[in-house]
Design a protein around this motif. Structure first.
Motif, mmCIF file in Angstrom:
data_model
loop_
_atom_site.group_PDB
_atom_site.id
_atom_site.type_symbol
_atom_site.label_atom_id
_atom_site.label_comp_id
_atom_site.label_asym_id
_atom_site.label_seq_id
_atom_site.Cartn_x
_atom_site.Cartn_y
_atom_site.Cartn_z
ATOM 1 N N LEU A 1 45.316 27.124 40.588
ATOM 2 C CA LEU A 1 44.388 27.664 41.584
ATOM 3 C C LEU A 1 44.707 29.125 41.883
ATOM 4 C CD1 LEU A 1 42.014 27.031 43.462
ATOM 5 C CD2 LEU A 1 43.681 26.402 45.233
ATOM 6 N N GLY A 2 45.986 29.447 41.979
ATOM 7 C CA GLY A 2 46.361 30.838 42.208
ATOM 8 C C GLY A 2 45.862 31.747 41.099
ATOM 9 N N ARG A 3 46.000 31.280 39.838
ATOM 10 C CA ARG A 3 45.513 32.080 38.703
ATOM 11 C C ARG A 3 44.002 32.220 38.759
ATOM 12 N NH1 ARG A 3 49.252 28.981 35.612
ATOM 13 N NH2 ARG A 3 47.521 27.740 34.788
ATOM 14 N N TRP A 4 43.303 31.157 39.192
ATOM 15 C CA TRP A 4 41.835 31.232 39.276
ATOM 16 C C TRP A 4 41.415 32.310 40.263
ATOM 17 C CZ3 TRP A 4 38.309 31.122 43.145
ATOM 18 C CH2 TRP A 4 36.968 31.098 42.750
ATOM 19 N N PHE A 5 42.041 32.353 41.436
ATOM 20 C CA PHE A 5 41.682 33.369 42.425
ATOM 21 C C PHE A 5 41.890 34.767 41.866
ATOM 22 C CE2 PHE A 5 41.879 30.060 45.773
ATOM 23 C CZ PHE A 5 40.759 30.430 46.511
ATOM 24 N N ARG A 6 42.999 34.976 41.174
ATOM 25 C CA ARG A 6 43.266 36.305 40.627
ATOM 26 C C ARG A 6 42.215 36.679 39.581
ATOM 27 N NH1 ARG A 6 47.122 40.583 40.162
ATOM 28 N NH2 ARG A 6 45.960 42.078 38.923
ATOM 29 N N ARG A 7 41.907 35.755 38.672
ATOM 30 C CA ARG A 7 40.920 36.068 37.626
ATOM 31 C C ARG A 7 39.533 36.295 38.217
ATOM 32 N NH1 ARG A 7 43.411 31.768 34.770
ATOM 33 N NH2 ARG A 7 41.601 30.472 35.250
ATOM 34 N N GLN B 1 40.510 46.064 41.488
ATOM 35 C CA GLN B 1 39.771 44.820 41.302
ATOM 36 C C GLN B 1 38.310 44.936 41.704
ATOM 37 O OE1 GLN B 1 42.606 42.230 43.526
ATOM 38 N NE2 GLN B 1 42.403 40.879 41.765
ATOM 39 N N THR B 2 38.040 45.661 42.777
ATOM 40 C CA THR B 2 36.671 45.756 43.280
ATOM 41 C C THR B 2 35.871 46.872 42.619
ATOM 42 O OG1 THR B 2 37.301 47.236 45.099
ATOM 43 C CG2 THR B 2 37.376 44.860 45.531
ATOM 44 N N GLY B 3 36.516 47.635 41.732
ATOM 45 C CA GLY B 3 35.805 48.703 41.046
ATOM 46 C C GLY B 3 35.738 49.995 41.819
ATOM 47 N N ALA B 4 36.471 50.096 42.941
ATOM 48 C CA ALA B 4 36.496 51.356 43.678
ATOM 49 C C ALA B 4 37.128 52.451 42.828
ATOM 50 C CB ALA B 4 37.260 51.195 44.988
ATOM 51 N N VAL B 5 38.075 52.046 41.965
ATOM 52 C CA VAL B 5 38.657 52.938 40.957
ATOM 53 C C VAL B 5 38.748 52.150 39.655
ATOM 54 C CG1 VAL B 5 39.978 54.316 42.602
ATOM 55 C CG2 VAL B 5 41.032 52.314 41.574
ATOM 56 N N GLU B 6 38.804 52.865 38.539
ATOM 57 C CA GLU B 6 38.799 52.197 37.234
ATOM 58 C C GLU B 6 40.135 51.553 36.891
ATOM 59 O OE1 GLU B 6 36.309 51.653 35.022
ATOM 60 O OE2 GLU B 6 34.977 52.420 36.586
ATOM 61 N N SER B 7 41.227 52.199 37.284
ATOM 62 C CA SER B 7 42.556 51.707 36.950
ATOM 63 C C SER B 7 43.549 52.316 37.915
ATOM 64 C CB SER B 7 42.934 52.090 35.515
ATOM 65 O OG SER B 7 43.079 53.504 35.411
#
Length: 376
Positions: free
Chosen positions: A57-63, A287-293
Motif C-alpha cells: 500500500l505504501g508503494r501504491w501511494f508513492r506511485r 511529484q505534482t509537476g511544479a518543477v520537472e526534477s
C-alpha cells in the motif's frame, strides 16, 4: 565537524511548517482503520485484488502520487480521508503523526488539515479539531517518554473549491489559544483563485490572526501575486513559482553558489523584501509537476538569493519522505552542509505562527545548541 550522513541528519533539530495530517498516515494505519470502519474501496494491486499489506500500500501511494499533476496527486487523499471520519481515528492519526515527526528529529511542527473533510461520520467541526488536538497532546507526551521533545500546533485549512472558508477561519480564531495557530486554503489552484476567499482572510486580519495560502505551486506567479497583493498572506504554501519572476544570467548552473546578476521582478522583490516565508516541499514539488526534477528545483537559487526558504515534507505518505530525507536530497543535489541546514531551520522557526518569545526560545535553546554540536 560531524559528518553529514543520513543517520546524523536525523539527529539535527528540524522545524516543519507545511505537513498535511491526511497526507502522513502510516500505511499500516490506513489498512487497520479501513477494516475498522468498513471502508472497502482501498486501491487494487496489479492483479486487481484490493491491497491488504502495508508495504504494498505504501508503494501504491508513492506511485500514484508520481503523476506530475496536482489534480491526480490530490486524488490519493480520497483513501486517507475516508478512514479519518471518527474521533478515535483522528486522534490516532494525530498521535502517530507527532510520534513519527519526533523520531525524525522534528522539534516544532505546524500540521494542517481540513476539518470540513472529516464530517461524514457525524462529527461537527469543533469535534474534529478537539480530536486532533487530543491526539497531538498524546503524541507529545509519548515522545517525551522516549526522550524526544516536540511541540506540534495545527493550522485549519479550508478547501479552495468549497464555500466554507469563512466558517473555517472562524474556527481557527475560536481555537487559537488551544493549539490552532493559523489558517490556510488548499486544493487544486487552477480555477480556484485565493481571491474567492477574501472574506475569510479579512476575518483573520480583523482578528489579528495569521494565515498562509497554498500558492505558486500549480498555477504559477498569478496566484502568488493574488495571495500577497489582495489577500495579505503571511506565508506562501510552496510558492516555488516565484522563480518565474527571476531572470538569471545565461547558462548559469542551478547548483551554483552565487547568482550575481540575477534580476528580480516586482513579485519576487516583494516576497524577498518583506521576508515572506516560502514553504518549499522539494519531493512533492517534483511529484505534482511544479518543477520537472530536483535538479531543476529553484530551491538553491532562492536560498542563495536570500529568500526566506524553509524545507518541508508536504505529504510524508505520498512522497515516502521525512524531513531527514528532504535534507539529504538537498545536500546531495546542491552540496549543502550543516550551516545551511541551520539557516533553513532558523528561517522556519522565525516564520512559525507561535509568539515571538516562543520562537526565540526554540532558536536559542534548541536549534542553535543542536547545530553547534554538529558543526563541532
Amino acid at each position: 565537524m560531524t559528518t553529514l550522513t543520513p543517520a546524523n541528519i536525523s539527529l539535527a533539530p528540524k522545524v516543519l511548517l507545511h505537513d498535511h495530517l491526511d497526507g502522513g498516515l502510516r500505511p499500516a494505519t490506513v489498512l487497520e482503520l479501513a477494516h475498522e470502519v468498513g471502508y472497502d474501496a482501498l486501491p487494487a494491486d496489479e492483479n486487481g485484488r484490493q491491497i491488504d499489506d502495508a508495504e504494498t500500500l505504501g508503494r501504491w501511494f508513492r506511485r500514484a502520487a508520481d503523476s506530475g499533476s496536482l489534480e491526480r496527486y490530490l486524488e490519493t487523499f480520497s483513501h486517507t480521508v475516508a478512514v479519518m471520519q471518527t474521533a478515535g481515528a483522528l486522534e490516532r492519526v494525530a498521535r502517530e503523526c507527532v510520534e513519527d515527526l519526533a523520531d525524525d528529529g522534528v522539534v516544532y511542527a505546524e500540521v494542517r488539515y481540513a476539518p470540513e473533510q472529516h464530517l461524514e461520520g457525524g462529527l461537527d467541526l469543533d469535534q474534529v479539531v478537539e480530536a486532533v488536538l487530543r491526539g497531538f497532546a498524546e503524541g507529545e507526551a509519548a515522545a517525551a517518554e522516549r526522550g524526544r521533545s516536540i511541540t506540534v500546533r495545527c493550522l485549519v485549512t479550508a478547501m479552495r473549491h468549497a464555500a466554507r472558508s469563512r466558517e473555517i477561519a472562524e474556527l481557527a480564531v475560536r481555537y487559537r489559544d488551544r493549539g490552532v495557530v493559523g489558517f490556510d486554503i488548499a486544493g487544486a489552484e487552477a480555477g480556484h483563485p485565493p481571491t474567492r476567499h477574501l472574506d475569510a482572510f479579512e476575518y483573520m486580519r480583523a482578528n489579528c490572526a495569521p494565515f498562509t495560502i497554498h500558492a505558486g505551486e500549480a498555477f504559477g506567479l498569478p496566484s502568488i501575486h493574488e495571495a500577497i497583493g489582495f489577500c495579505g498572506t503571511d506565508r506562501l504554501g510552496h510558492g516555488v513559482r516565484v522563480f518565474d519572476d527571476i531572470e538569471l544570467p545565461a547558462g548559469v548552473d542551478l547548483a551554483a553558489h552565487s547568482f550575481a546578476g540575477a534580476r528580480l521582478g516586482q513579485v519576487a522583490n516583494i516576497v524577498r523584501d518583506k521576508r515572506i516565508p516560502l514553504e518549499l516541499c522539494p519531493s512533492s514539488n517534483v511529484q505534482t509537476g511544479a518543477v520537472e526534477s530536483l535538479a531543476e528545483h529553484p530551491f538553491n537559487v532562492l536560498a542563495r538569493l536570500r529568500f526566506r526558504v524553509t524545507v518541508n515534507t508536504d505529504n510524508r505518505l505520498m512522497s515516502d519522505t521525512t524531513m531527514s530525507k528532504e535534507f539529504g536530497l538537498l545536500a546531495d543535489q546542491f552540496g549543502y552542509g550543516w550551516a545551511d541546514f541551520e539557516r533553513f531551520t532558523v528561517n522556519a522557526m522565525k516564520s512559525a505562527f507561535i509568539h515571538f518569545d516562543e520562537r526565540l526560545a526554540f532558536i536559542d535553546d534548541v536549534i542553535k545548541p543542536g547545530y553547534a554540536v554538529l558543526l563541532g
